[in-house]
Design an enzyme around this catalytic site. Sequence first.
Site, short mmCIF file in Angstrom:
data_model
loop_
_atom_site.label_atom_id
_atom_site.label_comp_id
_atom_site.label_asym_id
_atom_site.label_seq_id
_atom_site.Cartn_x
_atom_site.Cartn_y
_atom_site.Cartn_z
N GLN A 87 0.80 -1.22 0.00
CA GLN A 87 0.00 0.00 0.00
C GLN A 87 0.84 1.27 0.00
O GLN A 87 0.29 2.37 -0.13
CB GLN A 87 -0.92 0.00 1.23
CG GLN A 87 -1.93 -1.13 1.24
CD GLN A 87 -2.67 -1.23 2.56
OE1 GLN A 87 -2.42 -0.48 3.50
NE2 GLN A 87 -3.60 -2.17 2.63
N HIS A 151 -1.05 0.40 5.78
CA HIS A 151 -1.68 1.41 6.63
C HIS A 151 -0.81 2.64 6.83
O HIS A 151 -0.31 2.91 7.91
CB HIS A 151 -2.09 0.81 7.97
CG HIS A 151 -3.14 -0.25 7.86
ND1 HIS A 151 -3.82 -0.75 8.95
CD2 HIS A 151 -3.63 -0.92 6.79
CE1 HIS A 151 -4.68 -1.67 8.56
NE2 HIS A 151 -4.57 -1.79 7.23
N GLU A 245 -15.41 3.86 9.28
CA GLU A 245 -16.08 4.93 10.01
C GLU A 245 -15.94 6.28 9.33
O GLU A 245 -14.92 6.56 8.67
CB GLU A 245 -15.48 5.07 11.42
CG GLU A 245 -15.60 3.88 12.31
CD GLU A 245 -14.95 4.09 13.66
OE1 GLU A 245 -15.11 3.22 14.53
OE2 GLU A 245 -14.30 5.16 13.86
N TYR A 255 -10.55 8.42 19.10
CA TYR A 255 -11.58 7.81 18.28
C TYR A 255 -11.66 6.29 18.42
O TYR A 255 -12.36 5.63 17.65
CB TYR A 255 -11.44 8.29 16.83
CG TYR A 255 -11.80 9.76 16.76
CD1 TYR A 255 -13.10 10.15 16.51
CD2 TYR A 255 -10.86 10.74 17.06
CE1 TYR A 255 -13.46 11.49 16.51
CE2 TYR A 255 -11.22 12.08 17.08
CZ TYR A 255 -12.52 12.45 16.81
OH TYR A 255 -12.89 13.77 16.84
N TYR A 266 -10.13 -10.15 10.37
CA TYR A 266 -10.38 -10.79 9.09
C TYR A 266 -10.64 -12.29 9.25
O TYR A 266 -11.30 -12.90 8.41
CB TYR A 266 -9.21 -10.56 8.14
CG TYR A 266 -9.07 -9.10 7.75
CD1 TYR A 266 -10.03 -8.47 6.97
CD2 TYR A 266 -7.98 -8.35 8.16
CE1 TYR A 266 -9.92 -7.14 6.60
CE2 TYR A 266 -7.84 -7.01 7.81
CZ TYR A 266 -8.82 -6.41 7.03
OH TYR A 266 -8.71 -5.09 6.70
#
Length: 375
Positions: A87, A151, A245, A255, A266
């Site tokens: 990523q 991430h 979210e 949060y 997963y």
Amino acid sequence: MRVAAAGLALAVLGGPAMAQDTIHETEQADFRVETVATGLEFPWSMAFLPDGDMLVTEREGRLRYIDDGALREAPVEGLPDILVDNQGGLLGLALHPDFEENRWVYFSFAEGTSRANHTALARGRLSEDGSALEGVEPLFRVNFDKQRGYHFGGRILFLDDGTLLLTLGEGAQYFQEAQNLDNHLGTIVRLNDDGSVPFDNPYVSADGAQPEIWSYGHRNVQGIARNPQTGAIWAHEHGPRGGDEINDIRPGLNYGWPAITYGINYNGTPVSDARAAEGMEQPLWYWVPSIAPSGMAFYEGTAFAEWQGDLFVGALAGSMLVRYEVEGDRIISEEELLTERGDRIRDVQSGPDGHIYLLTDDLEGSVLRLDPVIP
């Protein structure tokens, strides 16, 4: 079901003939999809220049210039070393609010190696001919080197006071660090435009906390935008299996990830037994199952009068664009768009012409534009 919590290349704005899609009928407006530019390798973020030209990042480590209806063959030069791994790569993009005077372009990227990497932010001045970034300087680096390329977050948003927010991720397997203020994983950070720390950041004087942190308890934030009705900053983040979210981002707040979540691992096991806890914020909206949101924009253009103030979110796993009707600080309805196309939507922008622009996440990615159909 999805559940609301309480609450070679073508023209950008004209030019050579564009590939035209069929009419898409929606609840409030009908539109066609125009293919504006093709030949982009996993495009990630876009920014419109004052003259209507466009810059686009490719995750593979290239910055591309779409110039008066053509994607330039040569990438923009001058980028620093970028780690392209899973990523990770070249990610978010934003222009300085005073770009017409200073020509500063801000970009986030993965830096390091597969075994020790982090998100970084830098800026450079776009040359007058748009061929290079000059005087590139680093502004910020996450203070935690993680393994594997997952991430990174990476969206950039300038605030009205000239500071900027950079969204980050918690590095996947390092998810517990999202509750640890001594590093930047799982946070959104706020910086001055030169990378220094604003004096009024919430943790600037807190012992052991990183002074750049604006909010924490996030998983992987890949969308951020200002709500034009209230001025609040909304951001969305990827959950695991379920639990994506949308949050109203306020300074100093927690949060919840991974202490509270509406998602599961997963493999089907719980991440946490709690969905709420004292001192942790509830989302404005969450998705079960996940749509893997990426990119978000409030619509403030004039081409679609019916969509004024609506929120648009791209979906990767969901392969669609989602429109949300917003009243103040609440989402009151949801409409799924472009589901039949199967495009993974990586970024969403409201263009200077009042149309909505999208990036498709693909080896042969495209810039798309939504054009209204006038009855």
